[in-house]
Design an enzyme around this catalytic site. Sequence first.
Site, PDB file in Angstrom:
ATOM      1  N   SER A 294       4.196   2.102   8.192  1.00 58.60           N
ATOM      2  CA  SER A 294       3.885   1.062   7.213  1.00 58.60           C
ATOM      3  C   SER A 294       5.146   0.581   6.501  1.00 58.60           C
ATOM      4  O   SER A 294       5.994   1.375   6.105  1.00 58.60           O
ATOM      5  CB  SER A 294       2.909   1.604   6.169  1.00 58.60           C
ATOM      6  OG  SER A 294       1.674   1.900   6.736  1.00 58.60           O
TER       7      SER A 294
ATOM      8  N   HIS B  68       0.820  -1.215   0.000  1.00 49.68           N
ATOM      9  CA  HIS B  68       0.000   0.000   0.000  1.00 49.68           C
ATOM     10  C   HIS B  68       0.852   1.264   0.000  1.00 49.68           C
ATOM     11  O   HIS B  68       0.321   2.373  -0.098  1.00 49.68           O
ATOM     12  CB  HIS B  68      -1.007   0.000   1.158  1.00 49.68           C
ATOM     13  CG  HIS B  68      -0.445   0.322   2.495  1.00 49.68           C
ATOM     14  ND1 HIS B  68      -0.153  -0.638   3.440  1.00 49.68           N
ATOM     15  CD2 HIS B  68      -0.133   1.501   3.071  1.00 49.68           C
ATOM     16  CE1 HIS B  68       0.307  -0.061   4.532  1.00 49.68           C
ATOM     17  NE2 HIS B  68       0.328   1.238   4.332  1.00 49.68           N
TER      18      HIS B  68
ATOM     19  N   ASP C 284      -0.062  -7.652   1.628  1.00 49.04           N
ATOM     20  CA  ASP C 284       0.394  -6.259   1.654  1.00 49.04           C
ATOM     21  C   ASP C 284       1.918  -6.208   1.788  1.00 49.04           C
ATOM     22  O   ASP C 284       2.459  -5.883   2.847  1.00 49.04           O
ATOM     23  CB  ASP C 284      -0.295  -5.513   2.802  1.00 49.04           C
ATOM     24  CG  ASP C 284      -0.004  -4.023   2.783  1.00 49.04           C
ATOM     25  OD1 ASP C 284       0.485  -3.523   1.755  1.00 49.04           O
ATOM     26  OD2 ASP C 284      -0.262  -3.364   3.815  1.00 49.04           O
TER      27      ASP C 284
END
Length: 259
Positions: free
Chosen positions: A211, A65, A118
Amino acid sequence: MRFLILFLTLSLGGIDAAPPVQSRILGGFKCEKNSQPWQVAVYYLDEYLCGGVLLDRNWVLTAAHCYEDKYNIWLGKNKLFQDEPSAQHRLVSKSFPHPDFNMSLLQSVPTGADLSNDLMLLRLSKPADITDVVKPIDLPTTEPKLGSTCLASGWGSINQLIYQNPNDLQCVSIKLHPNEVCVKAHILKVTDVMLCAGEMNGGKDTCKGDSGGPLICDGVLQGITSWGSTPCGEPNAPAIYTKLIKFTSWIKDTMAKNP
């Protein structure tokens, strides 16, 4: 510019794509200098985007992402806003998001969405120089144990409600929980290619800005930061990490086919 806010309010029905406000360390501490030599800072142009992990001289692992069309990579950094002589800058020649990650979720995330797979590999345009402050970390060879103490690191926001990056790389110690704990906590799907980690009492968490950064359990890289809830660090709401043991074959195959 596209970037997804993956840390969702528990009661939220869905969320649209927004400017980069990624996942962060909350309730952590300043990492000992150079103690995380595999930590990577991933930028979109000159804007800090995500964390990452150095797997070898040519490859960085981050979250799918975090996908963008251009990247700047910094290795060996301890301080986000200061020049450091030991830090190394690299460009990315090609990115490889996992083929089963649903890229449409970069636009919006409906209730019940599945953010599995992801992860993304970034091929560096020039190999990293391995030094005392820039070192790769091995992929896992065994499953992580529930109850393990895990260390997450990153430059994500240190403020629970206002996005505020720290200068110093932050670390936080959290526990690995059964995925059923996260199933009860979140409005998105929790699958067997995810890890559930956090403090049940709240106050310690990854959130906006972390992230793609590492989750190291009992000294072994087991995950990368993926998504969680806003505000971060709420009780009974651990965050979600991509479970790397499920993807070692894809990672190795992708690296081997793109030398």
